[in-house]
Design a protein around this motif. Structure first.
Motif, PDB file in Angstrom:
ATOM      1  N   THR A 238      86.991   1.100  80.270  1.00  0.00           N
ATOM      2  CA  THR A 238      87.983   1.980  80.878  1.00  0.00           C
ATOM      3  C   THR A 238      88.751   1.317  82.025  1.00  0.00           C
ATOM      4  OG1 THR A 238      86.330   2.920  82.390  1.00  0.00           O
ATOM      5  CG2 THR A 238      86.637   4.023  80.284  1.00  0.00           C
ATOM      6  N   ASP A 239      88.175   0.288  82.633  1.00  0.00           N
ATOM      7  CA  ASP A 239      88.832  -0.461  83.714  1.00  0.00           C
ATOM      8  C   ASP A 239      88.234  -1.863  83.697  1.00  0.00           C
ATOM      9  OD1 ASP A 239      89.542  -1.627  86.275  1.00  0.00           O
ATOM     10  OD2 ASP A 239      89.998   0.401  86.986  1.00  0.00           O
ATOM     11  N   ASN A 240      89.046  -2.870  83.377  1.00  0.00           N
ATOM     12  CA  ASN A 240      88.496  -4.213  83.129  1.00  0.00           C
ATOM     13  C   ASN A 240      88.321  -5.056  84.381  1.00  0.00           C
ATOM     14  OD1 ASN A 240      91.158  -4.901  83.725  1.00  0.00           O
ATOM     15  ND2 ASN A 240      91.413  -6.221  81.939  1.00  0.00           N
ATOM     16  N   ARG A 241      88.519  -4.495  85.562  1.00  0.00           N
ATOM     17  CA  ARG A 241      88.353  -5.259  86.794  1.00  0.00           C
ATOM     18  C   ARG A 241      86.870  -5.401  87.133  1.00  0.00           C
ATOM     19  NH1 ARG A 241      92.272  -1.868  90.675  1.00  0.00           N
ATOM     20  NH2 ARG A 241      91.335  -0.181  89.431  1.00  0.00           N
ATOM     21  N   ILE A 242      86.460  -6.623  87.472  1.00  0.00           N
ATOM     22  CA  ILE A 242      85.048  -6.863  87.801  1.00  0.00           C
ATOM     23  C   ILE A 242      84.947  -7.835  88.980  1.00  0.00           C
ATOM     24  CG2 ILE A 242      84.183  -6.417  85.465  1.00  0.00           C
ATOM     25  CD1 ILE A 242      84.306  -9.994  86.657  1.00  0.00           C
ATOM     26  N   GLY A 243      83.744  -7.886  89.539  1.00  0.00           N
ATOM     27  CA  GLY A 243      83.408  -8.888  90.543  1.00  0.00           C
ATOM     28  C   GLY A 243      82.081  -9.528  90.175  1.00  0.00           C
ATOM     29  N   LEU A 244      81.974 -10.830  90.341  1.00  0.00           N
ATOM     30  CA  LEU A 244      80.732 -11.549  90.072  1.00  0.00           C
ATOM     31  C   LEU A 244      80.245 -12.201  91.366  1.00  0.00           C
ATOM     32  CD1 LEU A 244      81.540 -13.525  86.769  1.00  0.00           C
ATOM     33  CD2 LEU A 244      80.449 -11.285  86.972  1.00  0.00           C
ATOM     34  N   GLN A 245      78.930 -12.311  91.493  1.00  0.00           N
ATOM     35  CA  GLN A 245      78.356 -13.116  92.563  1.00  0.00           C
ATOM     36  C   GLN A 245      77.244 -13.984  91.993  1.00  0.00           C
ATOM     37  OE1 GLN A 245      75.895 -11.646  96.049  1.00  0.00           O
ATOM     38  NE2 GLN A 245      77.715 -12.363  97.151  1.00  0.00           N
ATOM     39  N   PHE A 246      77.393 -15.299  92.196  1.00  0.00           N
ATOM     40  CA  PHE A 246      76.343 -16.260  91.866  1.00  0.00           C
ATOM     41  C   PHE A 246      75.680 -16.678  93.169  1.00  0.00           C
ATOM     42  CE2 PHE A 246      79.302 -16.570  88.356  1.00  0.00           C
ATOM     43  CZ  PHE A 246      78.491 -16.710  87.243  1.00  0.00           C
ATOM     44  N   VAL A 247      74.358 -16.634  93.180  1.00  0.00           N
ATOM     45  CA  VAL A 247      73.586 -16.963  94.383  1.00  0.00           C
ATOM     46  C   VAL A 247      72.775 -18.226  94.122  1.00  0.00           C
ATOM     47  CG1 VAL A 247      71.878 -16.159  96.041  1.00  0.00           C
ATOM     48  CG2 VAL A 247      73.393 -14.503  94.914  1.00  0.00           C
ATOM     49  N   ASP A 248      72.987 -19.252  94.942  1.00  0.00           N
ATOM     50  CA  ASP A 248      72.106 -20.416  94.918  1.00  0.00           C
ATOM     51  C   ASP A 248      70.986 -20.124  95.914  1.00  0.00           C
ATOM     52  OD1 ASP A 248      70.814 -22.893  95.402  1.00  0.00           O
ATOM     53  OD2 ASP A 248      72.585 -23.984  94.714  1.00  0.00           O
ATOM     54  N   PHE A 249      69.835 -19.760  95.390  1.00  0.00           N
ATOM     55  CA  PHE A 249      68.746 -19.291  96.241  1.00  0.00           C
ATOM     56  C   PHE A 249      68.124 -20.397  97.079  1.00  0.00           C
ATOM     57  CE2 PHE A 249      69.021 -16.192  92.805  1.00  0.00           C
ATOM     58  CZ  PHE A 249      68.961 -14.997  93.487  1.00  0.00           C
ATOM     59  N   GLU A 250      68.327 -21.653  96.689  1.00  0.00           N
ATOM     60  CA  GLU A 250      67.725 -22.754  97.444  1.00  0.00           C
ATOM     61  C   GLU A 250      68.631 -23.263  98.555  1.00  0.00           C
ATOM     62  OE1 GLU A 250      66.301 -25.757  94.829  1.00  0.00           O
ATOM     63  OE2 GLU A 250      64.831 -24.450  93.870  1.00  0.00           O
ATOM     64  N   THR A 251      69.965 -23.238  98.341  1.00  0.00           N
ATOM     65  CA  THR A 251      70.898 -23.717  99.362  1.00  0.00           C
ATOM     66  C   THR A 251      71.549 -22.584 100.138  1.00  0.00           C
ATOM     67  OG1 THR A 251      72.860 -23.736  97.930  1.00  0.00           O
ATOM     68  CG2 THR A 251      71.423 -25.685  97.882  1.00  0.00           C
ATOM     69  N   GLY A 252      71.468 -21.369  99.618  1.00  0.00           N
ATOM     70  CA  GLY A 252      72.094 -20.229 100.276  1.00  0.00           C
ATOM     71  C   GLY A 252      73.576 -20.084 100.001  1.00  0.00           C
ATOM     72  N   THR A 253      74.115 -20.853  99.059  1.00  0.00           N
ATOM     73  CA  THR A 253      75.538 -20.760  98.734  1.00  0.00           C
ATOM     74  C   THR A 253      75.818 -19.520  97.895  1.00  0.00           C
ATOM     75  OG1 THR A 253      75.873 -23.145  98.836  1.00  0.00           O
ATOM     76  CG2 THR A 253      77.475 -21.872  97.570  1.00  0.00           C
ATOM     77  N   LEU A 254      76.812 -18.735  98.332  1.00  0.00           N
ATOM     78  CA  LEU A 254      77.257 -17.550  97.602  1.00  0.00           C
ATOM     79  C   LEU A 254      78.619 -17.838  96.985  1.00  0.00           C
ATOM     80  CD1 LEU A 254      76.369 -14.764 100.204  1.00  0.00           C
ATOM     81  CD2 LEU A 254      75.005 -15.528  98.245  1.00  0.00           C
ATOM     82  N   LEU A 255      78.729 -17.587  95.685  1.00  0.00           N
ATOM     83  CA  LEU A 255      79.985 -17.784  94.973  1.00  0.00           C
ATOM     84  C   LEU A 255      80.468 -16.416  94.513  1.00  0.00           C
ATOM     85  CD1 LEU A 255      81.899 -20.033  93.973  1.00  0.00           C
ATOM     86  CD2 LEU A 255      80.637 -20.025  91.818  1.00  0.00           C
ATOM     87  N   ASN A 256      81.490 -15.897  95.193  1.00  0.00           N
ATOM     88  CA  ASN A 256      82.042 -14.578  94.879  1.00  0.00           C
ATOM     89  C   ASN A 256      83.302 -14.745  94.043  1.00  0.00           C
ATOM     90  OD1 ASN A 256      80.055 -13.360  96.471  1.00  0.00           O
ATOM     91  ND2 ASN A 256      81.326 -13.467  98.307  1.00  0.00           N
ATOM     92  N   ILE A 257      83.342 -14.078  92.901  1.00  0.00           N
ATOM     93  CA  ILE A 257      84.456 -14.217  91.968  1.00  0.00           C
ATOM     94  C   ILE A 257      85.079 -12.859  91.694  1.00  0.00           C
ATOM     95  CG2 ILE A 257      85.118 -14.834  89.603  1.00  0.00           C
ATOM     96  CD1 ILE A 257      82.996 -17.017  89.668  1.00  0.00           C
ATOM     97  N   LYS A 258      86.394 -12.782  91.851  1.00  0.00           N
ATOM     98  CA  LYS A 258      87.172 -11.610  91.482  1.00  0.00           C
ATOM     99  C   LYS A 258      87.845 -11.912  90.153  1.00  0.00           C
ATOM    100  CE  LYS A 258      91.300  -9.066  93.055  1.00  0.00           C
ATOM    101  NZ  LYS A 258      92.321  -8.981  94.142  1.00  0.00           N
ATOM    102  N   GLY A 259      87.710 -10.989  89.179  1.00  0.00           N
ATOM    103  CA  GLY A 259      88.287 -11.290  87.877  1.00  0.00           C
ATOM    104  C   GLY A 259      88.458 -10.058  87.019  1.00  0.00           C
ATOM    105  N   THR A 260      88.796 -10.307  85.761  1.00  0.00           N
ATOM    106  CA  THR A 260      88.865  -9.251  84.756  1.00  0.00           C
ATOM    107  C   THR A 260      87.964  -9.650  83.598  1.00  0.00           C
ATOM    108  OG1 THR A 260      90.789 -10.275  83.678  1.00  0.00           O
ATOM    109  CG2 THR A 260      91.225  -8.613  85.374  1.00  0.00           C
ATOM    110  N   ALA A 261      87.472  -8.648  82.878  1.00  0.00           N
ATOM    111  CA  ALA A 261      86.504  -8.902  81.817  1.00  0.00           C
ATOM    112  C   ALA A 261      87.005  -8.356  80.487  1.00  0.00           C
ATOM    113  CB  ALA A 261      85.161  -8.268  82.155  1.00  0.00           C
TER     114      ALA A 261
END
Length: 311
Positions: A238-261
């Motif tokens: 019904t709404d193709n907008r999404i957000g993803l978050q990848f977490v590197d648990f060992e380095t603490g790096t957060l990768l936030n992605i805005k996109g459509t699916a």
């Protein structure tokens, strides 16, 4: 089946109807999805040191974010209320709508035990770093595909760094293709007072490599068998907008992605066909925050539940 008592919105129910599981999921939803937090969930949240949150920005686009704190930073003064007292981490979008009346969703994961519980809610009050939410829907999730992790000390010499982009860098691609966990935020077409119509946050897990990068602005991953609620897929229908978050648990790096699916019935990466349904993501914006997560975890064991793509 009565529309008046369904806990699922139109997008979710359309998928249930397509798969001929509507009545079964309706009955299951009535048993599992509550309008308040059971005591064991209240105790569970209060013991956590991190929480994953789905929230929309000022344009209505959902993002997956993370907040952390010492045990007790999440409290539940009653079974309809969840309170988060925590500041934003580096990389969190600054235009998130975390105001009174906004729809949000949370999923708590206890990596040591593979427990996870979810709640969809409406913000009732905001005061400095404290957000008070009224619970609209609450339910537990099975431990499928949650990798077992143990907490480890954080190095005091780590330096934070923030990068914004519209395409994946080489470092981003390494993080995505080695990930065994991601969080996905989605939303209903209309955010209303109805408990069914809100923002959602969901966990996805698999063996490293379960997320495929097709190019620097496109990635995909399979839909593994779960509880068949189809919350994420129903939202995307019904709404193709999404957000993803990848977490590197060992380095603490957060990768936030805005996109459509896009829902793809038969995934294929151009080299090897991936059996079954999945999601293909078109990237719009990326926020990379290095050493943003103040907690560190080390992988202890992969889930003993083998990922099985849906047919």
């Amino acid at each position: 089946m009565s529309d008046l008592i369904s806990v699922f919105h139109e997008g979710e129910r359309k998928l249930h109807q397509k798969l001929n599981i509507e009545e079964r999921q309706h009955q299951l939803g009535l048993r599992m999805i509550r309008g308040q937090l059971p005591d064991q969930h209240r105790e569970f949240f209060a013991a956590l040191e991190s929480i994953h949150i789905g929230a929309a920005d000022d344009d209505g686009h959902p993002w997956a974010i993370m907040r952390t704190g010492a045990a007790g930073f999440l409290t539940s003064p009653d079974d309809k209320t969840l309170v988060i007292t925590s500041c934003a981490l580096l990389g969190e979008p600054d235009n998130l709508n975390l105001t009174v009346g906004a729809k949000v969703s949370v999923v708590g994961i206890e990596f040591e035990t593979q427990r996870r519980n979810r709640a969809n809610a409406t913000i009732e009050a905001v005061n400095d770093s404290t957000i008070t939410m009224r619970v609209d829907q609450s339910y537990g999730n099975c431990p499928k595909y949650i990798q077992v992790r143990s907490k480890t000390p954080k190095s005091p010499s780590e330096r934070q760094a923030l990068t914004k982009a519209v395409a994946l860098s080489a470092a981003d691609i390494r993080q995505v293709t080695s990930a065994d966990t991601l969080l996905i935020a989605s939303r209903a077409a209309h955010l209303s007072d109805n408990p069914r119509d809100g923002v959602d946050i969901n966990h996805r897990g698999g063996m490293p490599g379960f997320v495929t990068v097709l190019d620097d602005m496109t990635l995909q991953f399979p839909d593994y068998k779960g509880n068949n609620f189809y919350n994420t897929f129903g939202n995307i229908m019904t709404d193709n907008r999404i957000g993803l978050q990848f977490v590197d648990f060992e380095t603490g790096t957060l990768l936030n992605i805005k996109g459509t699916a896009e829902v793809v019935e038969k995934l294929n990466d151009g080299k090897l066909p991936l059996m079954g349904r999945g999601l293909r993501i078109k990237i719009l914006n990326i926020i990379r925050a290095e050493a943003a997560l103040p907690i560190r975890y080390t992988l202890t064991a992969y889930s003993n539940r083998n990922p099985l793509p849906r047919p």
